[in-house]
Enzyme design. Structure first.
Site, PDB file in Angstrom:
ATOM      1  CB  CYS A  91     -44.955  78.019   5.485  1.00 58.28           C
ATOM      2  SG  CYS A  91     -45.698  76.392   5.135  1.00 58.28           S
ATOM      3  CB  CYS A 107     -46.465  76.063  -2.747  1.00 51.16           C
ATOM      4  SG  CYS A 107     -45.125  75.073  -2.016  1.00 51.16           S
TER       5      CYS A 107
END
Length: 244
Positions: A85, A205
């Site tokens: 992440c 991302c």
């Protein structure tokens, strides 16, 4: 002696974690079961939204949940930890302070690779960032990009909403991946006559990395942070295996 293993902290979101594991297995180039790498996956879907906490729209702190996963991975004897992440790297220094086990820094690895492939000194000075609003706000990529000598270019609010839609509506939401919507945003950042005029675009991302896996565009100057951490994970794990 048991072969070394690494820990993958995922579930943020699950499709991105699946993408990472799939790419790791592919990059291993194994021809039989025993040639694959040893790893443990924490698909911890209970981690609160990182962006909402960073922006102050939620008081649910993701740090304790991820910290618990780090403690478990460390206790199990992981050789290194991969945090799937980008936005969670806002807490990176605090995470690393919890354990002696090295945690791979995905944004830093992406920028190091970009410096090798698209050096700032050779007509690639402007780097566009595509990621969550949380990553944009906390500067986790801006710090690394500017520190490497590039000009950091962030999307304005209108373009950020289009990026958010790719992340939350398409990948996290419906699962309907749309190449045209994805490419349109990248082209907006790369357009020589547009407001951004970027020389390189960084996908910061993991949901955007899912789109990049589905619609690879090798001719475009794209740095996919997750694809790079896949390569780095495999290289590190193989090196550790050879040392045993």
């Amino acid at each position: 002696m048991k072969r070394p293993f690494f820990a993958v902290l995922g579930g943020m979101g699950t499709l991105a974690t699946e993408s990472y594991i799939r790419l790791v297995n592919k990059a291993t180039h194994a021809h039989k079961d025993q040639e694959y790498l040893d790893y443990v996956v924490f698909n911890d879907a209970s981690v609160p939204d990182r962006t909402a906490f960073i922006l102050g729209t939620s008081t649910k702190d993701p740090f304790p949940v991820i910290a618990d996963d780090i403690a478990k991975a460390s206790a199990m004897g992981a050789s290194f930890i991969v945090l799937i992440c980008n936005t969670a790297h806002y807490f990176f220094e605090r995470f690393q302070a919890l354990t002696d086990v090295p945690i791979m820094h995905m944004p830093r690895g992406a920028v190091e690779r970009m410096s090798a492939v698209y050096p700032a000194s050779t007509h690639h000075p402007r780097v566009g960032f595509m990621g969550t609003e949380g990553s944009r706000a906390c500067g986790v990529y801006q710090h690394e990009i500017e520190g490497a000598g590039y000009t950091y270019v962030a999307p304005d609010e209108t373009l950020q909403k289009r990026i958010d839609s790719l992340i939350y509506d398409d990948v996290k939401g419906s699962g309907d991946l749309n190449r045209d919507r994805y490419l349109a945003v990248i082209n907006k950042m790369l357009d020589d006559n547009g407001p951004y005029r970027c020389d390189v675009v960084v996908l910061g991302c993991t949901e955007l990395s899912v789109l990049n896996e589905a619609f690879p565009m090798p001719r475009l100057p794209i740095i996919d942070a997750q694809a790079i951490v896949v390569e780095d994970s495999v290289a590190r794990a193989k090196q550790l295996r050879e040392q045993k």
